[in-house]
Write an enzyme that holds these catalytic residues in place. Structure first.
Site, short mmCIF file in Angstrom:
data_model
loop_
_atom_site.label_atom_id
_atom_site.label_comp_id
_atom_site.label_asym_id
_atom_site.label_seq_id
_atom_site.Cartn_x
_atom_site.Cartn_y
_atom_site.Cartn_z
N ARG A 86 -0.24 9.03 -10.08
CA ARG A 86 -0.43 7.78 -9.35
C ARG A 86 0.15 6.60 -10.15
O ARG A 86 0.66 5.64 -9.59
CB ARG A 86 -1.92 7.55 -9.05
N ASN A 131 -10.92 -2.54 -5.50
CA ASN A 131 -10.13 -1.60 -6.30
C ASN A 131 -10.77 -1.31 -7.66
O ASN A 131 -10.40 -0.33 -8.33
CB ASN A 131 -8.69 -2.09 -6.48
N ASP A 149 0.83 -1.21 0.00
CA ASP A 149 0.00 0.00 0.00
C ASP A 149 0.86 1.26 0.00
O ASP A 149 1.97 1.27 0.55
CB ASP A 149 -0.92 -0.03 1.23
#
Ligand code: IPE
Ligand code: IPE
Ligand code: MG
Length: 261
Positions: A51, A86, A38
């Site tokens: 990202r 997700n 993470d």
């Protein structure tokens, strides 16, 4: 699992000031280490990057941890790469992740072959985009006979989905008369999980400081030791792993009984 002492010493030769390989007991390396990878997004944001750049850097970190685990003789390394939740991320991020999974897997296959790593997937990979699924299936087939470390990648994995799937499989077996209700025990459940051929993780590492499980291996972590570090996953490296194992080896695992000491 046996490890190559020379390669091990070379891989861990240069160490930071606070830790070295002498801080761990090689006779008590956990058999199964599991990583909740993470913090890719926050790592990128902190550097003014996208990202996606964080996910790319995260893959490099996974490569290092795979090699470090092989060098140490870990039997099983599992890693949470994509959860059933997700899919709720923006489509562009999901697409990029699926693309990166496929691309990296192709790029890394020679490493997995060289290191004799057997790959398996935890989760429903049939629901992935075709290209990613095809590459994963090819990788499964190409590494099936490998006898070194098992790398279990959790992709489209959710522990609740896994447990409800196991319950459904048990219900089908009971309905068809293959299984008697009184024979439904721990092993009947465990044998219907994606991890049926794996030992439970002894050590679960979560990076980026989050104190939660996020629907990961709920059944299998019943007695796992947790190690949480504030380090974002892309910055996690072989020494992060050594620190985690040193912490693990300092724990008193009682399994509901009394301390052995
Ligand atoms: C982990 O990093 C990778 C995946 C879940 C695919 P994140 O993408 O969750 O990074 P943060 O938590 O937003 O920093
Ligand atoms: C957990 O990370 C899933 C993976 C590492 C693949 P998330 O970033 O999705 O978890 P939450 O949302 O912080 O609980
Ligand atoms: Mg996250």
């Amino acid at each position: 699992m046996k490890y190559d002492v020379d390669k091990f010493n070379a891989y861990f030769a240069e160490h930071p000031a606070d830790i070295s390989i002498d801080d761990i007991d090689m006779a008590r390396i956990p058999r199964h280490v599991s990583c909740i990878m993470d913090g890719n997004g926050r790592w990128a944001t902190a550097r003014g990057l996208s990202r996606g750049e964080g996910h790319k850097a995260g893959i490099l970190a996974l490569q290092e941890v795979i090699t470090a685990c092989v060098r140490m003789g870990v039997d099983v390394l599992s890693a949470y790469a994509f959860s059933t939740e997700n899919w709720n991320r923006p489509q562009a991020e999901v697409n990029l992740l699926m693309h990166l999974f496929a691309k990296t897997f192709v790029d890394e296959l020679p490493l997995l072959k060289r290191e004799n790593v057997r790959v398996e997937f935890l989760g429903d990979i049939s629901a992935l985009p075709k290209k990613t699924r095809d590459v994963f299936e090819y990788g499964l087939e190409q590494t099936r006979s490998h006898t070194g470390m098992t790398l279990a990648l959790a992709v489209n994995y959710g522990a609740r989905a896994e447990l409800t799937r196991a319950a459904r499989l048990i219900a089908e077996d009971v309905a068809s008369g293959r299984l008697a209700p009184e024979d439904v025990d721990d092993s009947a459940v465990a044998s219907r999980l994606y991890t049926s051929d794996l030992p439970d993780p002894e050590l679960v590492i979560r990076t980026s400081g989050e104190m939660r499980v996020s629907n990961y291996l709920l059944w299998q972590i019943a007695y796992s030791e947790f190690y949480i570090t504030d380090t974002y996953w892309p910055d996690f490296d072989r020494w992060g792993l050594v620190r985690a194992i040193a912490a693990f080896q300092g724990r008193d695992r009682r399994f509901g009984g009394l301390s052995a000491q």
